[in-house]
Design an enzyme around this catalytic site. Structure first.
Site, short mmCIF file in Angstrom:
data_model
loop_
_atom_site.label_atom_id
_atom_site.label_comp_id
_atom_site.label_asym_id
_atom_site.label_seq_id
_atom_site.Cartn_x
_atom_site.Cartn_y
_atom_site.Cartn_z
N LYS A 179 58.41 37.24 67.90
CA LYS A 179 58.68 36.93 66.49
C LYS A 179 59.77 35.85 66.47
O LYS A 179 60.95 36.13 66.62
CB LYS A 179 59.17 38.19 65.77
CG LYS A 179 58.82 38.26 64.30
CD LYS A 179 59.39 37.15 63.45
CE LYS A 179 60.86 37.39 63.11
NZ LYS A 179 61.46 36.19 62.44
N GLU A 255 71.51 40.33 72.58
CA GLU A 255 72.48 39.26 72.85
C GLU A 255 72.95 38.77 71.49
O GLU A 255 72.19 38.17 70.74
CB GLU A 255 71.80 38.18 73.68
CG GLU A 255 72.80 37.31 74.42
CD GLU A 255 73.25 36.16 73.55
OE1 GLU A 255 74.25 36.37 72.80
OE2 GLU A 255 72.63 35.10 73.59
N CYS A 289 75.80 30.82 70.88
CA CYS A 289 76.36 32.17 70.98
C CYS A 289 77.64 32.16 71.80
O CYS A 289 78.55 32.92 71.55
CB CYS A 289 75.33 33.10 71.61
SG CYS A 289 74.65 32.47 73.14
N GLU A 386 82.54 35.25 63.72
CA GLU A 386 81.76 34.17 64.33
C GLU A 386 81.40 33.15 63.24
O GLU A 386 80.69 33.48 62.29
CB GLU A 386 80.49 34.75 64.96
CG GLU A 386 79.68 33.69 65.68
CD GLU A 386 78.50 34.28 66.45
OE1 GLU A 386 77.70 35.01 65.86
OE2 GLU A 386 78.38 33.97 67.66
P1 NAI Z 1 69.61 36.89 62.26
O1 NAI Z 1 70.17 37.85 63.25
O2 NAI Z 1 69.33 37.40 60.88
O3 NAI Z 1 68.23 36.28 62.81
C1 NAI Z 1 67.84 36.24 64.16
C2 NAI Z 1 66.40 36.74 64.30
O4 NAI Z 1 66.33 38.10 63.85
C3 NAI Z 1 65.38 35.98 63.46
O5 NAI Z 1 64.17 35.90 64.17
C4 NAI Z 1 65.20 36.86 62.25
O6 NAI Z 1 63.96 36.69 61.61
C5 NAI Z 1 65.29 38.24 62.88
N1 NAI Z 1 65.64 39.32 61.96
C6 NAI Z 1 66.42 39.26 60.85
N2 NAI Z 1 66.50 40.47 60.26
C7 NAI Z 1 65.77 41.32 61.01
C8 NAI Z 1 65.45 42.72 60.93
N3 NAI Z 1 65.91 43.47 59.95
N4 NAI Z 1 64.69 43.26 61.89
C9 NAI Z 1 64.22 42.52 62.91
N5 NAI Z 1 64.46 41.19 63.03
C10 NAI Z 1 65.22 40.60 62.10
O7 NAI Z 1 70.59 35.65 62.21
P2 NAI Z 1 70.74 34.57 61.02
O8 NAI Z 1 70.77 35.26 59.71
O9 NAI Z 1 69.74 33.51 61.24
O10 NAI Z 1 72.18 33.97 61.33
C11 NAI Z 1 73.35 34.63 60.87
C12 NAI Z 1 74.44 34.56 61.90
O11 NAI Z 1 74.03 35.26 63.07
C13 NAI Z 1 74.79 33.17 62.40
O12 NAI Z 1 75.65 32.50 61.54
C14 NAI Z 1 75.43 33.51 63.72
O13 NAI Z 1 76.76 33.92 63.52
C15 NAI Z 1 74.62 34.69 64.22
N6 NAI Z 1 73.57 34.25 65.17
C16 NAI Z 1 73.80 34.39 66.51
C17 NAI Z 1 72.88 33.92 67.43
C18 NAI Z 1 73.11 34.03 68.90
O14 NAI Z 1 72.74 33.14 69.65
N7 NAI Z 1 73.67 35.13 69.37
C19 NAI Z 1 71.64 33.26 67.01
C20 NAI Z 1 71.45 33.22 65.57
C21 NAI Z 1 72.40 33.69 64.71
#
Ligand code: NAI
Ligand code: MG
Length: 486
Positions: A179, A255, A289, A386
């Site tokens: 996904k 992660e 990250c 973050e």
């Molecule tokens: P997010 O954690 O919401 O999205 C990441 C993935 O999770 C996407 O594929 C999204 O569709 C999926 N997702 C979202 N809600 C979900 C749920 N309830 N169940 C299963 N999958 C779900 O991150 P977002 O909103 O794009 O970014 C917010 C913050 O998260 C960023 O500002 C950053 O601080 C952090 N982040 C950290 C990352 C890393 O590399 N560790 C990558 C992306 C975001």
């Protein structure tokens, strides 16, 4: 100009299909906010179809399960060849949809090739132990694939995330449903096409594009999914771990980002430290990250470091990420940009000293100026949360002992770094910092061979490195009774 977009449908059982609902959603170019494609919007019904295909492909008599382990390795090497063949196209697609500058993105694609080859090399080295069990017993272990894996990707380095997670799972013999993040669905679909071309049997890899709360949540709640590997926010990571314990007991690898400390000692090579501190936090517009989001500088060099850091930030070349001379492109979307701008406002309000940047650039696309705050204090919001944007936060410290305590004073623990010429200080820091990675006199150095993951709230489990397949395996102990006498 946007590269040609060949795939916008769901990839299930090696076929391109519309979402059951018929809905689509827009994919954007963050450079100017324009729509570049309409992509199938998968939800629970599509996840069900994809999991059913992946489950059938995992059956003990399936083509996939009957393949020799070495053949799985050859298949992954073929996939690596195809990524290499299409590197320029994949890079341009990622650059257009995600906003990473083209030089960096081509480097990331190359890391993907390396990751695929590394996983390929592990496929036929999955072996158990023979065990001197007590009594007249002979025991050995088998390591077997865990089953159908749900792989949930973020938008900040989609190609690398796809390749590392998918190839590790396939090396272990699992089948997968991917996904991708809703912001960046396109490269995952292009990579799925390459897996089909490489000869992966139907159902082994499925890609369902769609939104987190719908398609993502359906995957994490699905009773036939044995494992979830997720990279993204801490908030969603916590939800996933809870969901994983509901319908069945899923294995989980998470992660989840960080608030990583980079420590610059008085004796550091100053220019090297300034450069890496900047790359560490401004690279990919800070959307990393392992971003060096807390830069601790020792008092003897503090003023000089701050001056040089500001100079460096002001010289970063900003513009369309498809221009090979550009360093700094847009944030991935308007929501993420606004989040970063809100953190900058909080930093100003709470009394950090804003030395350069701090604003959105223009009104088209999602550009934020490289921003430097000095005199940041540990209690401030920008010191704790973050930001995931181009915001360098500089803190002053006096002693190594003090800075280790301050570096560890966070719920996160993903990465860390130290610049010093004193080997004792470097080793002392490495031993006591609570982080999954420590870089000495460099930053961001992570390869296919090195394990990656976090302490504390930065996650669970490790990706990459020689043990990465273990995350996708179950250990089975086989014990045989031996006759007592002859
Ligand atoms: P997010 O954690 O919401 O999205 C990441 C993935 O999770 C996407 O594929 C999204 O569709 C999926 N997702 C979202 N809600 C979900 C749920 N309830 N169940 C299963 N999958 C779900 O991150 P977002 O909103 O794009 O970014 C917010 C913050 O998260 C960023 O500002 C950053 O601080 C952090 N982040 C950290 C990352 C890393 O590399 N560790 C990558 C992306 C975001
Ligand atoms: Mg989110």
């Amino acid at each position: 100009m946007a590269p040609e977009i060949k795939y916008t449908k769901l990839f299930i059982n090696n076929e391109w299909v519309d979402a059951c609902s018929g809905y689509t959603f827009a994919a954007y170019a963050p450079h100017d906010g324009s729509v570049i494609a309409q992509v199938a919007e998968g939800d629970r019904a599509d996840i069900d179809l994809a999991v059913t295909a992946a489950k059938a492909a995992f059956h003990r008599d399936s083509k996939w399960r009957l393949l020799d382990a070495s053949a799985r390795g050859r298949l992954l090497n073929k996939f690596a060849d195809l990524i290499q063949r299409d590197a320029q196209y994949l890079g341009e697609l990622e650059c257009c949809n995600n906003g990473m500058n083209i030089r960096m993105v081509l480097g990331i694609v190359q890391k993907g090739v390396n990751g695929a080859r590394y996983a390929a090399s592990l496929a036929d080295k999955i072996q158990g132990d023979t065990i001197p069990a007590d009594g007249d017993l002979f025991s050995y272990t088998l390591k077997q694939p865990v089953g159908v894996c749900g792989l949930i990707l973020p938008w900040n380095a989609p190609i690398l995330m796809f390749v590392n997670k998918v190839c590790t799972a396939l090396a272990a013999g699992c089948t997968v449903v991917v996904k991708p993040a809703e912001q960046t669905p396109l490269t995952s679909l292009a990579l799925a096409a390459l897996l089909k071309e490489a000869g992966v049997p139907a159902g082994v890899v499925n890609v369902v594009t769609g939104f987190g709360p719908d398609a993502g949540a359906a995957l994490t709640h699905h009773p036939d999914v044995a494992k979830i590997s997720f990279t993204g926010s801490l908030e969603v990571g916590k939800q996933i771990q809870q969901a994983a314990g509901k319908a069945n007991l899923k294995r989980v690898t998470l992660e989840l980002g960080g608030k990583s400390p980079l420590v610059i000692m008085n004796d550091a090579d100053l220019n090297l430290a300034v450069t890496w501190a900047a790359h560490g936090v401004f690279g990919n517009q800070g959307q990393m990250c392992f971003a060096a989001s807390r830069t601790f500088v020792q008092s003897g060099i503090y003023d000089t470091f701050v001056k040089k850091a500001v100079e460096f930030a002001r010289n970063i070349k900003i513009g369309n990420p498809s221009d090979p001379n550009v360093d700094h492109g847009p944030q991935v979307d308007g929501e993420i940009m606004n989040r970063v701008l809100a953190y900058i406002e909080k930093g100003k309000k709470e009394g950090a000293r804003l030395l350069t940047g701090g604003n959105r650039i223009g009104t088209t696309g999602y550009y934020v100026e490289p921003t430097v705050f000095a005199d940041v204090e540990d209690h401030m919001t920008i010191a704790k949360e973050e930001i995931f944007g181009p915001v360098q936060c500089i803190f002053k410290f006096e002693t190594l002992k003090e800075v280790i305590d301050r570096a560890n004073n966070t719920n996160y623990g993903l990465a860390s770094g130290i610049f010093t010429k004193n080997i004792n200080d470097a080793l002392h820091f490495s031993k006591h910092v609570e982080a999954g990675n420590v870089w000495i006199n460099t930053y961001l150095a992570s390869t296919a061979q090195t394990p990656f993951g976090g302490f504390k709230d930065s996650g669970v489990g490790r990706e990459k490195g020689v043990d990465c397949v273990e995350e996708y395996l179950e250990i089975k102990t086989v014990t045989i009774s031996l006759p007592k006498t002859f």
